[in-house]
Design a protein around this motif. Structure first.
Motif, PDB file in Angstrom:
ATOM      1  N   THR A 101       0.850  -1.193   0.000  1.00 22.48           N
ATOM      2  CA  THR A 101       0.000   0.000   0.000  1.00 22.48           C
ATOM      3  C   THR A 101       0.880   1.236   0.000  1.00 22.48           C
ATOM      4  OG1 THR A 101      -1.654  -1.200   1.288  1.00 22.48           O
ATOM      5  CG2 THR A 101      -1.890   1.182   1.195  1.00 22.48           C
ATOM      6  N   TYR A 102       0.533   2.175  -0.869  1.00 22.03           N
ATOM      7  CA  TYR A 102       1.337   3.393  -1.038  1.00 22.03           C
ATOM      8  C   TYR A 102       0.451   4.633  -1.001  1.00 22.03           C
ATOM      9  CZ  TYR A 102       4.780  -0.001  -2.528  1.00 22.03           C
ATOM     10  OH  TYR A 102       5.632  -1.068  -2.554  1.00 22.03           O
ATOM     11  N   ASP A 103       1.076   5.737  -0.614  1.00 21.43           N
ATOM     12  CA  ASP A 103       0.393   7.033  -0.623  1.00 21.43           C
ATOM     13  C   ASP A 103       0.575   7.737  -1.964  1.00 21.43           C
ATOM     14  OD1 ASP A 103      -0.238   6.926   2.252  1.00 21.43           O
ATOM     15  OD2 ASP A 103       1.934   7.050   2.473  1.00 21.43           O
ATOM     16  N   LEU A 104       1.690   7.426  -2.630  1.00 25.43           N
ATOM     17  CA  LEU A 104       2.030   8.074  -3.893  1.00 25.43           C
ATOM     18  C   LEU A 104       2.718   7.065  -4.797  1.00 25.43           C
ATOM     19  CD1 LEU A 104       2.369  10.787  -5.543  1.00 25.43           C
ATOM     20  CD2 LEU A 104       4.626  10.963  -4.479  1.00 25.43           C
ATOM     21  N   ILE A 105       2.261   6.998  -6.044  1.00 25.13           N
ATOM     22  CA  ILE A 105       2.933   6.183  -7.051  1.00 25.13           C
ATOM     23  C   ILE A 105       3.333   7.116  -8.188  1.00 25.13           C
ATOM     24  CG2 ILE A 105       2.768   4.249  -8.655  1.00 25.13           C
ATOM     25  CD1 ILE A 105       0.728   2.962  -6.788  1.00 25.13           C
ATOM     26  N   ILE A 106       4.588   6.971  -8.627  1.00 26.27           N
ATOM     27  CA  ILE A 106       5.135   7.837  -9.664  1.00 26.27           C
ATOM     28  C   ILE A 106       5.226   7.064 -10.976  1.00 26.27           C
ATOM     29  CG2 ILE A 106       7.145   9.195 -10.379  1.00 26.27           C
ATOM     30  CD1 ILE A 106       7.770   9.515  -7.343  1.00 26.27           C
ATOM     31  N   LYS A 135      -2.323   9.116  -4.428  1.00 29.28           N
ATOM     32  CA  LYS A 135      -2.155   9.782  -5.725  1.00 29.28           C
ATOM     33  C   LYS A 135      -1.261   8.984  -6.654  1.00 29.28           C
ATOM     34  CE  LYS A 135      -2.595  14.409  -3.772  1.00 29.28           C
ATOM     35  NZ  LYS A 135      -1.875  15.647  -3.454  1.00 29.28           N
ATOM     36  N   LEU A 136      -1.675   8.955  -7.904  1.00 29.61           N
ATOM     37  CA  LEU A 136      -0.860   8.460  -8.998  1.00 29.61           C
ATOM     38  C   LEU A 136      -0.483   9.692  -9.802  1.00 29.61           C
ATOM     39  CD1 LEU A 136       0.284   6.221 -10.857  1.00 29.61           C
ATOM     40  CD2 LEU A 136      -1.986   6.063 -11.898  1.00 29.61           C
ATOM     41  N   PHE A 191      -3.660  12.051 -10.548  1.00 31.78           N
ATOM     42  CA  PHE A 191      -4.922  11.318 -10.401  1.00 31.78           C
ATOM     43  C   PHE A 191      -5.040  10.908  -8.939  1.00 31.78           C
ATOM     44  CE2 PHE A 191      -4.347   9.471 -14.989  1.00 31.78           C
ATOM     45  CZ  PHE A 191      -4.665  10.707 -15.527  1.00 31.78           C
ATOM     46  N   ILE A 192      -6.202  11.130  -8.351  1.00 36.20           N
ATOM     47  CA  ILE A 192      -6.432  10.795  -6.941  1.00 36.20           C
ATOM     48  C   ILE A 192      -7.401   9.632  -6.852  1.00 36.20           C
ATOM     49  CG2 ILE A 192      -7.241  11.673  -4.715  1.00 36.20           C
ATOM     50  CD1 ILE A 192      -6.494  14.505  -5.792  1.00 36.20           C
ATOM     51  N   LYS A 193      -7.013   8.621  -6.091  1.00 41.50           N
ATOM     52  CA  LYS A 193      -7.836   7.399  -5.974  1.00 41.50           C
ATOM     53  C   LYS A 193      -9.231   7.735  -5.485  1.00 41.50           C
ATOM     54  CE  LYS A 193      -8.073   2.965  -3.588  1.00 41.50           C
ATOM     55  NZ  LYS A 193      -7.308   1.865  -2.993  1.00 41.50           N
TER      56      LYS A 193
END
Length: 194
Positions: A101-106, A135-136, A191-193
């Motif tokens: 689980t991540y808060d941010l994916i780049i 966020k992605l 993009f926000i989940k």
């Protein structure tokens, strides 16, 4: 069509057939990352390759960053550049089998490198890897989808169609600060989940 498996990508790195690799973090990503104040957020860079984004984050005090790649060679390259990094942060795996689980994916040249038949699966898996409100962010190419690749192209319309069922589209616009060879061909996005 070439089978885009781990051996294919390993060979590309071993033979230095890495035309997408610009040798440093690109300005659109640097500009975004410089605005993040919480340096403990959980970050993933999938399909990260030599991941100068990872190096930038690590050397700027971010403490919870992971890079994932299908090929071993780019992860070894990172380890050689950053010997102090915990090897557990360098994940040699298939993105679609990764669980965390991540808060941010780049996103940086990963989407465009995948076989286009995997794009819906990519969107769904990204959604699943993000924490609530995660966020992605990153860059997506905007040029016509081609049979030959990688990179494979895409369009703003396609991205809206694919991502909007799973993400709120905060930003999706032509990057103003792309490197010259990519000028006008990159969309910066947040993009926000949902």
């Amino acid at each position: 069509m070439t089978k885009l498996n781990s051996a294919y990508w390993q060979n590309r790195y071993e033979t230095q057939s890495t035309g997408w690799d610009v040798g440093s973090i690109t300005a659109p990503l640097k500009t975004y990352l410089d605005q993040i104040e919480d340096k403990s957020i959980r970050i993933l860079i999938p399909g990260g390759g030599n991941s100068y984004e990872f190096e930038y984050l690590i050397t700027h005090g971010f403490t919870n960053v992971n890079v994932l790649d299908f090929a071993q060679q780019p992860l070894l390259n990172i380890q050689n550049r950053l010997p102090e990094v915990n090897p557990k942060q360098l994940i040699h795996a298939d993105f679609f089998e990764h669980k965390a689980t991540y808060d941010l994916i780049i996103e940086q040249t990963f989407y465009c490198a995948l076989d286009p038949s995997l794009r819906d699966q990519y969107v769904q898996h990204m959604h699943g890897l993000l924490a609530k409100g995660g966020k992605l962010i990153g860059l997506l190419f905007q040029f016509p989808l081609t049979e030959s690749g990688p990179p494979f192209g895409g369009s703003k319309e396609e991205y809206i169609l694919r991502f909007s069922p799973y993400f709120n589209i905060k930003t999706l616009e032509t990057a103003y600060n792309s490197i010259p060879p990519r000028q006008g061909n990159e969309l910066f996005f947040i993009f926000i989940k949902k």
